[in-house]
Motif scaffolding. Structure first.
Motif, short mmCIF file in Angstrom:
data_model
loop_
_atom_site.label_atom_id
_atom_site.label_comp_id
_atom_site.label_asym_id
_atom_site.label_seq_id
_atom_site.Cartn_x
_atom_site.Cartn_y
_atom_site.Cartn_z
N GLY A 213 0.85 -1.27 0.14
CA GLY A 213 -0.16 0.01 0.04
C GLY A 213 0.89 1.18 0.08
O GLY A 213 2.13 1.30 -0.34
N TYR A 214 0.15 2.44 0.24
CA TYR A 214 0.82 3.72 0.29
C TYR A 214 1.46 3.70 1.70
O TYR A 214 0.72 4.04 2.60
CB TYR A 214 -0.27 4.96 0.11
N THR A 215 2.81 3.99 1.86
CA THR A 215 3.40 3.75 3.00
C THR A 215 4.44 4.99 3.12
O THR A 215 5.69 4.46 3.35
CB THR A 215 4.02 2.50 3.50
N LEU A 216 4.11 6.08 2.85
CA LEU A 216 5.10 7.13 2.88
C LEU A 216 5.14 7.78 4.03
O LEU A 216 4.21 8.00 4.68
CB LEU A 216 4.69 8.32 1.57
N ALA A 217 6.51 8.62 4.15
CA ALA A 217 6.61 9.28 5.50
C ALA A 217 7.76 10.43 5.00
O ALA A 217 8.67 10.06 4.43
CB ALA A 217 7.25 8.34 6.57
N VAL A 218 7.43 11.64 5.61
CA VAL A 218 8.07 12.72 5.50
C VAL A 218 8.67 13.40 6.65
O VAL A 218 7.74 13.57 7.70
CB VAL A 218 7.83 13.66 4.52
N GLN A 219 9.72 13.87 6.86
CA GLN A 219 10.26 14.53 8.16
C GLN A 219 9.83 15.87 8.33
O GLN A 219 9.61 16.46 9.33
CB GLN A 219 11.91 14.37 8.36
N TRP A 220 9.36 16.69 7.30
CA TRP A 220 9.12 18.00 7.31
C TRP A 220 7.54 18.09 7.53
O TRP A 220 6.78 16.86 7.94
CB TRP A 220 9.22 18.79 5.98
N HIS A 221 6.72 19.32 7.30
CA HIS A 221 5.55 19.38 7.77
C HIS A 221 4.66 19.61 6.38
O HIS A 221 4.35 20.85 6.22
CB HIS A 221 5.20 20.38 8.84
N PRO A 222 4.37 18.80 5.57
CA PRO A 222 3.51 19.12 4.37
C PRO A 222 2.06 19.65 4.76
O PRO A 222 1.46 19.93 3.68
CB PRO A 222 3.34 17.69 3.69
N GLU A 223 1.44 19.31 5.61
CA GLU A 223 0.00 19.78 6.08
C GLU A 223 -0.10 21.34 6.04
O GLU A 223 -1.12 21.80 6.08
CB GLU A 223 -0.41 19.38 7.47
N TYR A 224 1.12 22.18 6.39
CA TYR A 224 1.16 23.47 6.26
C TYR A 224 0.53 24.10 4.83
O TYR A 224 1.48 23.87 3.88
CB TYR A 224 2.42 24.23 6.86
N HIS A 225 -0.38 24.49 4.50
CA HIS A 225 -0.72 25.25 3.44
C HIS A 225 -0.70 24.17 2.12
O HIS A 225 -0.33 24.19 1.10
CB HIS A 225 -0.01 26.48 2.73
N ALA A 226 -1.30 22.93 2.44
CA ALA A 226 -1.23 21.80 1.63
C ALA A 226 -1.91 21.90 0.51
O ALA A 226 -1.20 21.33 -0.60
CB ALA A 226 -1.78 20.54 2.43
N ALA A 227 -2.81 22.62 0.29
CA ALA A 227 -3.62 22.98 -0.86
C ALA A 227 -2.87 23.84 -1.86
O ALA A 227 -3.05 23.66 -3.12
CB ALA A 227 -5.03 23.45 -0.86
N GLN A 228 -2.18 24.64 -1.61
CA GLN A 228 -1.28 25.49 -2.20
C GLN A 228 0.00 25.21 -2.57
O GLN A 228 0.81 25.48 -3.49
CB GLN A 228 -1.24 27.00 -1.64
#
Length: 259
Positions: A213-228
Motif C-alpha cells: 500500500g501507500y506507506t510514505l513518510a516525510v520529516q517535514w510538515h506538508p500539512e501547512y498550506h497543503a492545498a497551495q
C-alpha cells in the motif's frame, strides 16, 4: 458513497495546566478534507480508548501527525536519557503496531515528522535524540520566535533518489521544504527506504519497501498550506487516492478477528 475516512493521530495536550485533551492541528484536517478529499477524524492515541484492530476496521487510511513527545528509545533498543526529551507511551502503544499492521495489510498512511520517526522505528530504525549535535548537521528545529508563517517557512532542499518513489510523485529531483524537528534517523531499518535527504545528509523522505500500500513518510510538515504548496499537495493527493481504493475494496475483505 461517502468520502473515505482518514484517521488523524492526535496528541495529548493539557489546557490551562489541568484540562487534558486529545487534539490535532486544524491544518491536518484541512489537508485531509481539501486535498485528500476525505473525511478527517481525530483518533485518541491511547490503547485505553481504542484498539489497533478497531482502527484498522474503521478507517480507510491514516495520518501519523507530528508531536512534541518523542518515540521512547526503548522501542529501538536504547536507554532513556534527558536528551531524548518527553515521551507519550500511550501513543507509542497505538502507532507502532498500527504502522506494522498497515504495512502488512496494504492499508495507506502518511507519516509526518514524529510520524516519520514512528514509521522508521516500527520498521527497525534507530534515532538520534538531537540531530543538530552531530558533526556537519544543521539545526532542523522550529525557529523559537516569529509568526506561524516564519516558523513554517521553506528552509532547505530535499534531494530525492533518481527515478525513486518521491521523484516520480513530485516530478522533481529537488524540492524546498520547511523543517521543524529535533530527532533524526541514524540507522535505517531493513525495509525503511530513505528516498530523500537534506543537504546535510539527514533522512527526510522514506517509504516501506515491499509494502502493498501507500506507506510514505516525510520529516517535514506538508500539512501547512497543503492545498497551495506544490510539494505538499501530491503527498495528500496520493493518500486520498489510496484511501479511495481501500474503501472500494473494503467489503471484499474479511474483518479482522482478534486472537
Amino acid at each position: 458513497m461517502t468520502r473515505p475516512l482518514i484517521g488523524i493521530i492526535s496528541n495529548l495536550h493539557v489546557v490551562d495546566g489541568s484540562y487534558r485533551t486529545h487534539a490535532g492541528g486544524v491544518m491536518n484536517c484541512e489537508a485531509v478534507s481539501d486535498v485528500c478529499d476525505c473525511i478527517p477524524a481525530l483518533i485518541p492515541a491511547d490503547p485505553r480508548y481504542v484498539s489497533v484492530e478497531e482502527l484498522l476496521e474503521t478507517y480507510d487510511g491514516f495520518v501519523l501527525t507530528g508531536g512534541r513527545p518523542n518515540v521512547h528509545p526503548s522501542e529501538y533498543g536504547e536507554d532513556e536519557t534527558a536528551a531524548h526529551g518527553t515521551f507519550d507511551r500511550a501513543r507509542d502503544a497505538i502507532t507502532l503496531p498500527l504502522v506494522r499492521a498497515c504495512v502488512q495489510r496494504g492499508q495507506p498512511f502518511l507519516g509526518i515528522c514524529r510520524g516519520f520517526q514512528e514509521v522508521a522505528v516500527a520498521m527497525g530504525s534507530t534515532l538520534h535524540p538531537e540531530i543538530r549535535d552531530l558533526p556537519g548537521r544543521m539545526n532542523h528545529r522550529m525557529p523559537p520566535d516569529g509568526t506561524q508563517e516564519e516558523k513554517f517557512a521553506l528552509r532547505h532542499k530535499v534531494s530525492f533518489t533518481e527515478g525513486g518513489v518521491f521523484h516520480k510523485l513530485m516530478g522533481a529531483r529537488e524540492v524546498m521544504t520547511n523543517t521543524l524537528h529535533g530527532q533524526g534517523v541514524i540507522k535505517a531499518g531493513t525495509r525503511f527506504v530513505v528516498d530523500g535527504l537534506a543537504p546535510d545528509g539527514t533522512p527526510e523522505a522514506a517509504y516501506v519497501e515491499g509494502a502493498p500500500g501507500y506507506t510514505l513518510a516525510v520529516q517535514w510538515h506538508p500539512e501547512y498550506h497543503a492545498a497551495q504548496d506544490p510539494v505538499s499537495r501530491p503527498l495528500f493527493e496520493g493518500l486520498g487516492q489510496a484511501a479511495r481504493a481501500w474503501q472500494s475494496d473494503r467489503r471484499a475483505r474479511p474483518a479482522l478477528r482478534s486472537a
